[in-house]
Design a protein around this motif. Structure first.
Motif, short mmCIF file in Angstrom:
data_model
loop_
_atom_site.label_atom_id
_atom_site.label_comp_id
_atom_site.label_asym_id
_atom_site.label_seq_id
_atom_site.Cartn_x
_atom_site.Cartn_y
_atom_site.Cartn_z
N GLY A 62 -0.34 41.38 89.93
CA GLY A 62 -0.87 40.49 90.31
C GLY A 62 -1.05 39.17 91.05
N LEU A 63 0.06 38.45 90.48
CA LEU A 63 -0.68 37.16 90.17
C LEU A 63 -0.97 37.02 92.26
CD1 LEU A 63 2.23 35.87 88.05
CD2 LEU A 63 -0.47 36.08 87.83
N SER A 64 -0.88 35.35 92.45
CA SER A 64 -1.29 34.98 93.85
C SER A 64 0.42 34.85 93.99
CB SER A 64 -2.01 33.88 94.07
OG SER A 64 -1.08 33.30 93.32
N SER A 65 0.92 34.92 93.75
CA SER A 65 2.87 35.34 94.11
C SER A 65 3.34 36.19 93.92
CB SER A 65 3.52 34.05 92.42
OG SER A 65 3.16 35.22 92.30
N HIS A 66 2.78 36.96 93.25
CA HIS A 66 3.62 38.11 93.94
C HIS A 66 4.54 38.76 92.85
CE1 HIS A 66 0.17 39.84 95.72
NE2 HIS A 66 0.08 39.26 97.05
N LYS A 67 5.22 37.82 91.93
CA LYS A 67 6.05 38.21 91.18
C LYS A 67 6.67 39.34 90.46
CE LYS A 67 7.03 32.89 90.58
NZ LYS A 67 7.71 31.63 90.18
N SER A 68 7.12 40.11 90.02
CA SER A 68 7.41 41.04 89.91
C SER A 68 7.47 40.33 88.09
CB SER A 68 8.77 41.80 89.59
OG SER A 68 10.01 40.94 89.10
N ILE A 69 7.32 41.22 87.03
CA ILE A 69 7.59 40.95 85.58
C ILE A 69 9.19 40.76 85.91
CG2 ILE A 69 7.62 42.13 83.08
CD1 ILE A 69 5.67 44.28 84.10
N PHE A 70 10.41 40.84 86.64
CA PHE A 70 11.27 40.55 86.31
C PHE A 70 11.89 38.77 86.91
CE2 PHE A 70 13.83 45.58 86.60
CZ PHE A 70 13.91 45.22 85.34
N PRO A 121 -2.59 45.60 82.85
CA PRO A 121 -1.52 44.14 84.20
C PRO A 121 -2.72 42.67 83.82
CG PRO A 121 -0.91 46.45 84.94
CD PRO A 121 -1.30 47.08 83.48
N GLU A 122 -4.33 44.17 84.04
CA GLU A 122 -4.70 43.03 84.03
C GLU A 122 -5.37 42.02 82.62
OE1 GLU A 122 -8.79 44.95 84.57
OE2 GLU A 122 -9.92 43.61 84.92
N THR A 123 -5.40 42.69 81.47
CA THR A 123 -5.20 41.59 80.45
C THR A 123 -3.95 41.19 80.51
OG1 THR A 123 -4.70 43.43 79.00
CG2 THR A 123 -6.72 43.46 78.76
N ALA A 124 -3.38 41.26 80.18
CA ALA A 124 -1.54 40.64 80.61
C ALA A 124 -1.43 39.53 81.59
CB ALA A 124 -0.64 41.61 81.01
N ARG A 125 -2.11 40.10 82.99
CA ARG A 125 -2.12 38.78 83.68
C ARG A 125 -3.46 37.66 82.89
NH1 ARG A 125 -3.77 42.25 88.19
NH2 ARG A 125 -6.13 42.00 87.63
N LYS A 126 -4.28 37.81 82.70
CA LYS A 126 -5.28 36.58 82.57
C LYS A 126 -4.68 35.89 81.47
CE LYS A 126 -10.01 39.42 83.43
NZ LYS A 126 -10.13 40.25 82.95
N LEU A 127 -4.19 36.58 80.45
CA LEU A 127 -3.38 36.16 79.03
C LEU A 127 -2.44 35.11 80.08
CD1 LEU A 127 -3.14 38.61 76.66
CD2 LEU A 127 -3.50 36.24 76.03
N TYR A 128 -1.63 35.76 81.29
CA TYR A 128 0.29 35.28 81.70
C TYR A 128 -0.64 33.64 82.30
CZ TYR A 128 3.72 33.30 85.06
OH TYR A 128 4.46 33.35 85.39
N GLN A 129 -2.19 34.04 83.01
CA GLN A 129 -2.83 32.18 83.81
C GLN A 129 -3.63 31.73 83.49
OE1 GLN A 129 -4.99 35.54 85.93
NE2 GLN A 129 -4.48 35.26 87.98
N HIS A 158 -0.17 29.37 81.57
CA HIS A 158 0.50 28.88 82.96
C HIS A 158 -1.27 28.19 83.51
CE1 HIS A 158 4.15 30.17 81.84
NE2 HIS A 158 3.59 31.22 81.99
N LYS A 159 -2.44 27.94 83.07
CA LYS A 159 -2.91 27.70 83.49
C LYS A 159 -2.61 27.22 85.21
CE LYS A 159 -5.00 25.48 80.07
NZ LYS A 159 -4.79 26.43 79.32
N ILE A 160 -2.99 28.87 85.98
CA ILE A 160 -2.59 28.86 86.97
C ILE A 160 -4.26 30.17 87.31
CG2 ILE A 160 -0.55 28.04 87.71
CD1 ILE A 160 0.05 31.73 87.76
N LYS A 161 -3.96 30.42 88.42
CA LYS A 161 -4.75 31.58 89.40
C LYS A 161 -4.01 32.55 89.69
CE LYS A 161 -8.99 30.50 89.15
NZ LYS A 161 -9.14 30.37 88.19
#
Ligand code: UTP
Length: 414
Positions: free
Chosen positions: A122-130, A400-408, A411-414
């Motif tokens: 769910g990142l703006s890049s739509h990257k998969s977990i892989f 996915p929501e909690t993981a996305r937040k932690l990831y962003q 990496h300091k990204i949106k």
């Protein structure tokens, strides 16, 4: 075929599993052949033992459980850290590290259609977990100018989709020849009466044999041999579902080398004593993990003089093994644990049964049972917000929501 069928019938009569041929006559030739081969591959003695084990409640009273020593990455003295870093970096540059991602799980809690690694975070890049995992490998590869072979463990159920996904995405720009897939083992599922279940189409219902199946699979599928030929000394083994997993960590490797440990594990401190996670400990003097279902209230709350939880080092499925340890562990099977699950199956009358509550046993080995085969293990506590963002549930905690937040955030990204 006739001869095969005869052998199968004898086996089924001996082990009281005659129902497995319930719909045999209705199957086409190819499926009939498949079913017979599946049955001939079953270790019925083992299945009987596994069924008996479902009747026994595991006892821990004979085990001596003690806290395990660990270091905290953030608190390592400068010189010590530099020392580990130097040792680890040197090994990585020499191409002595391989990475294994365990991606054979069913991901039932997430409920994504397809292998968990193909999930769009769910990142703006739509990257998969892989792709997210691969990014960290590409970065490390560029940093150390080294070859880092990447092995992915899949299951019979998801191997095809996983391989196709990598092909379709051009291996995310990672050298194709450095990526290898291998398939973990399976075990039949049993009814509560000890009968092997059939799938809706009348074949044997099998389930992946747990992340602990990795050692057997690495041996059987030639992964260990391949690693030895490549001169690999250290193997990082992690799960697919942690989007902050740091697979290339020279400090962890340096720590293991310096302590003459054949394995090293990363931990994050338990969020609170009640958190439902397994924690590192010593069991009868050997490294181990005690699960949240096994730990007593008193142990979960016990603290040392500094106020740290005595059993606070959560096991996050981020472990580094020396290739010697992998060989040693793979010599004997790890024990299986049963899980009581809901499983749709075909009954003896050929009817499809969709259960409303758990009705079947699935058997799984756990990777952390391998720790007890080693004399010692180096444990390094890392920061949760830097290295642990699991994707387990569809919503709420570890979603996915909690993981996305932690990831962003990391990496300091949106
Ligand atoms: P989990 O224990 O979280 O299981 O796996 P899971 O199958 O992914 O999810 P649920 O429980 O069905 O919701 C932790 C890691 O171990 C891998 C998973 O792919 C994940 O990376 N694993 C698990 C395997 O590779 N094989 C298995 O048989 C089980």
């Amino acid at each position: 075929m006739e001869e095969k069928l005869k052998r199968v019938n004898e086996l089924l009569t001996k082990y009281h599993q005659e129902h497995l041929l319930t719909v045999y006559n209705n199957l086409d030739k190819e499926k009939q052949e498949k079913l017979l081969n599946q049955i001939l591959a079953i270790d019925f003695e083992q299945m009987e033992k596994l069924y008996q084990s479902t009747k026994i409640k595991p006892e821990f009273k004979d085990c001596k459980i003690e806290p395990i020593a660990y270091v905290e990455k953030d608190k390592l003295p400068f010189n010590e850290k530099e020392d580990y870093l130097k040792i680890g970096e040197e090994k990585i540059k020499q191409g002595k590290l391989a990475v294994v991602t365990m991606a054979g799980g069913q991901g039932t809690r997430l409920g994504h259609k397809g292998p968990k690694g193909t999930f769009d975070l769910g990142l703006s890049s739509h990257k998969s977990i892989f792709e997210i995992l691969c990014d960290t490998l590409k970065e490390a590869k560029a940093k150390y100018q080294a070859r880092i072979p990447w092995y992915l463990m899949t299951s019979i159920e998801n191997n095809y989709d996983t391989v196709k996904f990598f092909e379709k995405n051009n291996y995310f720009g990672y050298p194709k020849e450095e990526i290898k897939f291998f398939i973990q083992g399976e075990l039949p599922m049993l009814s509560e009466e000890g009968k092997i279940l059939l799938t809706e189409e009348g074949l044997v219902k099998q389930a992946a044999d747990g992340h602990g199946g990795i050692f057997e699979a690495m041996h059987k599928d030639g992964v260990v041999k391949d690693m030895l030929e490549k001169g690999i000394e250290w193997v990082f083994i992690g799960g697919v579902d942690n989007v902050l997993v740091k697979m290339v960590d020279p400090i962890l490797m340096g720590l293991a080398e310096k302590n003459h440990a054949l394995a090293a594990g990363k931990s994050v401190v338990k969020a609170n004593p009640q958190e439902r996670v397994g924690v590192f400990c010593k069991k009868n003097g050997r490294p181990s993990v005690i699960e949240y279902t096994e730990i007593t209230e008193e142990m979960a709350n016990a603290r040392d003089e500094q106020g740290e939880l005595l059993y606070g080092e959560s096991h996050i499925l981020c472990n580094l093994f020396n290739i010697k340890a992998i060989t040693q562990i793979g010599e004997n099977k790890l024990p299986y644990h049963q899980a009581h699950k809901k499983a749709t199956y075909l009954n003896e009358k050929g009817e499809i049964i969709v259960p409303e509550k758990p009705n079947a046993y699935k058997f799984e080995a756990f990777i952390f049972d391998s720790f007890e085969r080693l004399d010692n293990m180096a444990i390094m506590r890392v920061r949760r917000e830097e290295e642990f963002a699991p994707v387990k549930n569809a919503e709420g905690v570890d979603s996915p929501e909690t993981a996305r937040k932690l990831y962003q955030e990391f990496h300091k990204i949106k």
